[in-house]
Write a protein that holds these residues in place. Structure first.
Motif, PDB file in Angstrom:
ATOM      1  N   ASP A   1      36.829  42.650  43.618  1.00 26.15           N
ATOM      2  CA  ASP A   1      37.699  43.683  43.066  1.00 26.15           C
ATOM      3  C   ASP A   1      39.022  43.668  43.838  1.00 26.15           C
TER       4      ASP A   1
ATOM      5  N   ARG B   1      42.706  50.663  48.369  1.00 25.97           N
ATOM      6  CA  ARG B   1      41.872  51.550  47.564  1.00 25.97           C
ATOM      7  C   ARG B   1      42.503  52.927  47.435  1.00 25.97           C
TER       8      ARG B   1
ATOM      9  N   THR C   1      43.456  40.452  39.002  1.00 24.09           N
ATOM     10  CA  THR C   1      42.998  41.209  40.170  1.00 24.09           C
ATOM     11  C   THR C   1      44.032  41.145  41.285  1.00 24.09           C
TER      12      THR C   1
ATOM     13  N   THR D   1      46.762  43.569  40.552  1.00 24.76           N
ATOM     14  CA  THR D   1      46.305  44.937  40.812  1.00 24.76           C
ATOM     15  C   THR D   1      46.258  45.206  42.312  1.00 24.76           C
TER      16      THR D   1
END
Length: 824
Positions: free
Chosen positions: A688, A762, A806, A809
Motif C-alpha cells: 500500500d 499514513r 501506489t 498516492t
C-alpha cells in the motif's frame, strides 16, 4: 587625470567589448579586473573558468552570460547550483532583474516555468535533461555551473563531470569555483573536453580580511602588522602569551592588551623590554574563555556586528542561542522587532498552527526578535530561509551556524568567529583544513558596506598560533575528481553512443585526466577523427554497391603490388603465393559493381583519406589502451554486471539495452541497480502507499555513524516486512555479484526511519512522527524529500500500473505539511 594613451586604450577596449561595457554600466559596483576578463572571454565566444575567493563576486560573470543570451531573440541560459537553497536564492535574484515570465526554477520538487529562457536548476536536473534529450535543451547557449568545485564531492561529484562532458559543443560553459590550488589543471581539462576555455584566477578579496585571536577579552592581531599576511609571520605577542602562566598572564596584561584603536578605542601598548621570563610548563594555568554573551557585547562595542559564530555542532548552535537569550541580550530596536515579527508571520503563514507548536515556533520567534538565531541542517527549511532573509536585511545581528552555511548561501557578515579549530567528522575530532578555514572566514566582509572583514579565532587551551597563521595564509586547496561510472550512467551512455564510444567519453573525465592527462587529449582526437571518418564514408558512398568494401580490395591490391616490386629477392614460393593473391584481388576488383561507377575515382580519393585517417585513429586507440584507463576499466566491470543481469544483451557483438535496461535509464541515485532489479522482480507489488513510502525511505536513508541499528523494531507490519526481507536478500546477492566483479558494493538498507515515514505517509501527526524518527524537523524534511524523489521515479518507470499508481498516492501522502512548504 588619465594620459592620452590610457584614454585611447580604454576607448579601444570599449569598442571591442560593447556588451561588457553596457552590462558593467548597470552594476552597483565597478567591475574588478577578473570580472572584466571573464566577461571579455564570453563576449569573444569562449568558455571560461573563474576561480576566486568566497564573496569576490564571481557570479557576475555568470550573470553576464545570461545578459548575452537575452540579447538574442531565442537563446537560453541555464544556471546550475549544487543545492536547492542556492537555486531558490538565485531564482529570486534573477526574477528581480528579468521578471517572472523569463525565469524558471527546476529543483526536483519545484517546477516553475521550466520552459523559460533563463532556468535555475540543480546540477542533477540538467544531467537528467541531457540523458533524456529534453526539448528544453533546444536553443541553449550558456550553462553557468556555480560552485563547480563540488565535483570533488564523493557522493554527487560525478554529476558535474557528466554534464561538462555531455553538453553540446556549441554551448558555452561558465564554471565558477572557489579558489583551488590546481585551477590551471582543471582549466586544461575543460579546454580539452569543451574547447577554447579561458582560465581566470583571482586570489584578491574585494574586502580585505583582518585576522584576530580573542584572548580573554582582548582582540589581538594574528599576524605581525609589520610583516604582513604574505609572510605568515605570526604576532610574537601571541607566542609570548602561549608561554606565560595563568598568573603571569593576569599580572602582565600589557602583553595582551594590544587592541586596535579602531575596534576598542584604547591606546595600543607594547610589552616592556626585559619583562618577566616564562615559568616552567608544570606551573601553567588555563586562560579562561569569555562567555558567548560577553563576546557578543565586545563585538557590539567594537562595531563588529553582524557576526556569524561557526560552531561545528547543531546542538551547540541551539545551546548558544539559548545561552544568549538567558543573558538578556537584545540587539534590536522596537522598530526592528516589529519588522522581524511581520516578516516571520508572512513567511510562515502556510504552516499549520499545531505544527508551529511542535517546531518550537514561539521560542524561535522570540530569539529572532532579539536579533539572534541558529542556522543548521536540522532547522526546518522554512525557518532557515527566514533566518537568511532577516540576516541579509540586517535585522538579525548574530547567527550561530554549522559549516554548511559557508557553502554558497549569500549571508556575508562583518565578522566571523571560530570558537574552535577542530570538528568531529563522525569518527574523531580533527583539525579543520586550510580550505575549510578559507570557506568559513570568506563570509567576513560585506562588499559595498564594510571597509574590511574580520575573522576572530577564540583562544583555546593548547592553541598554536603558528598553526592558525599557517591555515590563514594558505588560501587554496586542490580539486580532485570523485568521478566513477554508475549503472544508470552506463546504460545511458551505451544507448546514446555504444560501448566503444562510451569508453572514450569516460576516458575524457577529469578523473582520467588527473590519472593520465595524455589520455584525455588522445580520446578527444579519436572522437574528432570518428566524426571525420563518418563524413568520409558519406562522401564515398556509391549507389552501385559497397564502396568501402571495394576500397579495401583496392588498398590491399596496391599494398601487395608495391611489396612485390620492392621484395624481388623473396623466395619463389612466397612470390608465387603473393602473385596468386594479387590476381585474385584484381579479379574481385574488376567484378565488383563499384568498379563500373563513373564517379569511381572521386569516391576512391575519399576512401584513401578514410583509410589513412583510420590507420592513425587505430594507432591512437592502441596508445590509449596502453595508458592507465582506470575509469574505463571500472566501466567495463559495470557493463559485465549489467550483462550478467540481462540489462544489456550482446547478441550482435555490440551491447544493447534490453527492456530492463531501458527502465534503468530513468532511475537515478546511489541504489539504481537495486531499485531496477526490485521493480523487475516485482518485490514491491501489492504494497500500500504508506508501505511503499517506507520502502523508498529505506533505500535513500543514510543513518548517522553513531546511530544504533534498530533491527526490526518499529518496522511496519504486514506486507512491508516481507518486501523488506526480500529486498534485503536481493541487496546481499547484488553486493556479492559486484564484489565478484571487483566493484566496491554498497551499504545495506537502513530501516531506521521506515516506521516514522510510514506513519507520516499514513497521515500521522507531526509531533508523534518526529518522536518516532528521533530527529530534528529539518532532517526529517530532507529525508522526506529524497523519498519523494524516488517515489516520483517509481511512478514513471514502474511497468506495473498498480505500483505506479501506489507510488503517486505515496508521494502525495509524504508531500504534505512541513514537507510541502515552499517559499516560491
Amino acid at each position: 587625470m588619465s594620459s592620452p594613451s590610457e584614454r585611447y586604450a580604454a576607448a579601444r577596449e570599449a569598442a571591442e567589448n560593447p556588451a561588457t561595457n553596457a552590462f558593467a554600466a548597470r552594476q552597483k559596483f565597478e567591475l574588478d579586473p577578473f570580472q572584466v576578463a571573464g566577461c571579455h572571454a564570453l563576449e569573444a565566444g569562449r568558455s571560461v573558468l573563474v576561480a576566486a575567493p568566497t564573496g569576490a563576486g564571481k557570479t557576475i560573470v555568470g550573470e553576464f552570460a545570461i545578459h548575452l543570451a537575452m540579447q538574442s531573440p531565442s537563446d537560453k541560459a541555464f544556471y546550475t547550483t549544487p543545492m536547492k537553497a542556492l537555486s531558490n536564492q538565485k531564482f529570486r535574484e534573477l526574477v528581480e532583474v528579468y521578471g517572472a515570465d523569463d525565469v524558471g526554477l527546476l529543483t526536483g520538487d519545484t517546477n516553475i516555468n521550466g520552459n523559460a529562457r533563463i532556468v535555475v536548476m540543480t546540477t542533477e536536473v540538467l544531467r537528467n535533461m541531457i540523458y533524456a534529450d529534453s526539448a528544453a535543451l533546444r536553443d541553449l547557449r550558456y550553462v553557468i555551473m556555480d560552485e563547480v568545485h563540488y565535483l570533488a564531492d564523493r557522493f554527487r561529484g560525478a554529476v558535474w563531470e557528466e554534464v561538462i562532458i555531455h553538453l553540446p559543443q556549441h554551448v558555452r560553459l561558465v564554471s565558477l569555483s572557489a579558489t583551488v590550488s590546481n585551477a590551471e589543471e582543471f582549466g586544461d581539462w575543460l579546454d580539452t573536453v569543451r574547447g577554447d576555455t579561458e582560465v581566470i584566477v583571482s586570489e584578491i578579496r574585494p574586502v580585505p580580511l583582518e585576522q584576530h585571536v580573542l584572548v580573554r577579552d582582548d582582540l589581538l592581531p594574528l599576524f605581525d602588522d609589520r610583516a604582513g599576511i604574505a609572510t605568515a609571520q605570526v604576532n610574537q605577542e601571541l607566542m609570548r602569551i602561549r608561554s606565560f602562566t595563568g598568573s603571569n598572564y593576569e599580572n602582565n596584561r600589557q602583553v595582551q592588551s594590544y587592541v586596535s584603536n579602531r575596534h576598542a578605542g584604547r591606546q595600543a601598548k607594547r610589552p616592556p623590554r626585559g619583562g618577566q621570563r616564562p615559568v616552567r610548563p608544570s606551573n601553567l594555568r588555563r586562560i579562561e574563555r569569555m562567555d558567548r554573551p560577553d563576546v557578543i557585547k565586545l563585538l557590539e562595542r567594537a562595531n563588529l556586528l553582524p557576526a556569524i559564530f561557526f560552531i561545528f555542532s547543531r546542538v551547540g548552535c541551539d545551546a548558544a542561542v539559548q545561552q544568549v537569550r538567558r543573558s538578556g541580550i537584545r540587539l534590536t530596536s522596537s522598530e526592528e522587532k516589529a519588522e522581524i515579527r511581520a516578516i516571520v508571520e508572512e513567511r510562515t503563514r502556510s504552516l499549520q498552527d499545531e505544527d508551529l507548536g511542535v517546531l518550537g515556533y514561539w521560542d524561535w520567534l522570540e530569539n529572532l526578535e532579539r536579533g539572534v538565531a541558529a542556522h543548521h541542517a536540522g532547522l526546518l527549511p522554512a525557518f532557515k530561509e527566514v533566518v537568511e532573509e532577516l540576516y541579509r536585511l540586517k535585522l538579525v545581528k548574530v547567527v550561530f551556524a554549522t559549516e554548511t552555511l559557508a557553502l554558497g548561501i549569500n549571508m556575508p557578515a562583518r565578522t566571523v568567529v571560530l570558537e574552535k579549530m577542530e570538528k568531529f567528522n563522525g569518527e574523531a575530532r580533527v583539525a579543520i583544513t586550510s580550505g575549510e578555514y578559507t570557506q568559513l572566514t570568506g563570509r567576513a566582509g560585506r562588499r559595498g558596506i564594510d571597509v574590511e572583514g574580520h575573522a576572530v579565532v577564540q583562544w583555546t587551551e593548547g592553541m598554536d598560533p603558528q598553526a592558525v597563521a599557517a591555515l590563514a595564509s594558505r588560501r587554496t586547496y586542490p580539486l580532485n575528481s570523485s568521478f566513477r561510472p554508475t549503472y544508470n550512467m552506463a546504460v545511458n551512455l551505451i544507448d546514446l553512443f555504444g560501448k566503444a564510444r562510451a569508453r572514450q567519453i569516460l576516458e575524457s573525465s577529469f578523473a582520467q585526466f588527473q590519472a593520465d592527462r595524455a589520455v584525455v587529449g588522445l580520446a578527444r582526437q579519436v572522437r574528432e577523427a570518428e566524426e571525420s571518418l563518418a563524413g568520409y564514408q558519406k562522401s564515398m558512398a556509391c549507389e552501385h554497391g559497397d564502396f568501402p568494401e571495394y576500397a579495401a580490395i583496392r588498398r590491399e591490391l596496391s599494398d601487395l603490388e608495391k611489396k612485390n616490386r620492392q621484395d624481388s629477392g623473396a623466395p619463389r614460393v612466397a612470390r608465387e603465393k603473393r602473385m596468386k593473391r594479387i590476381q585474385s584481388l584484381r579479379t574481385a576488383m574488376q567484378r565488383h559493381p563499384c568498379h563500373r561507377c563513373p564517379d569511381r575515382e572521386a569516391h576512391a580519393r575519399w576512401a584513401e583519406r578514410y583509410w589513412k585517417l583510420k590507420r592513425q585513429t587505430d594507432r591512437i586507440r592502441r596508445q590509449i589502451e596502453t595508458r592507465t584507463g582506470t575509469v574505463a576499466r571500472v566501466f567495463d566491470r559495470v557493463v559485465e554486471v549489467l550483462e550478467t543481469l540481462d540489462y544489456l544483451s550482446d547478441e550482435s557483438g555490440e551491447p544493447a539495452l534490453t527492456e530492463a535496461g531501458r527502465t534503468m535509464r530513468r532511475i537515478y541515485g546511489e541504489r539504481d541497480l537495486l531499485v531496477a532489479e526490485s521493480l523487475r522482480q516485482g518485490l514491491w507489488n501489492g504494497l500500500d502507499a504508506p508501505s511503499l513510502a517506507a520502502m523508498a525511505c529505506c533505500l535513500v536513508y543514510e543513518p548517522r555513524r553513531d546511530e544504533a541499528n534498530s533491527g526490526e523494531r518499529g518496522l511496519p507490519r504486514g506486507a512491508f516486512r516481507t518486501a523488506y526481507e526480500k529486498t534485503t536478500t536481493l541487496w546481499a546477492e547484488l553486493d556479492d555479484l559486484e564484489k565478484d566483479h571487483h566493484l566496491p558494493g554498497s551499504e545495506p538498507l537502513a530501516a531506521g526511519l521506515a516506521g516514522a515515514m510510514h506513519s507520516w505517509a499514513r497521515g500521522g501527526m507531526l509531533d508523534r512522527v518526529l518522536i518516532d524518527a528521533d530527529m530534528a524537523a529539518g532532517d526529517f524534511v530532507r529525508w522526506a524529500k529524497q523519498t519523494i524523489d524516488l517515489l516520483d521515479q517509481l511512478s514513471i518507470v514502474a511497468e506495473d500500473g498498480a505500483l505506479a499508481r501506489t507510488a503517486r498516492t505515496a508521494l502525495d501522502g509524504v508531500r504534505r505539511g512541513i514537507v510541502s512548504y515552499s517559499s516560491m
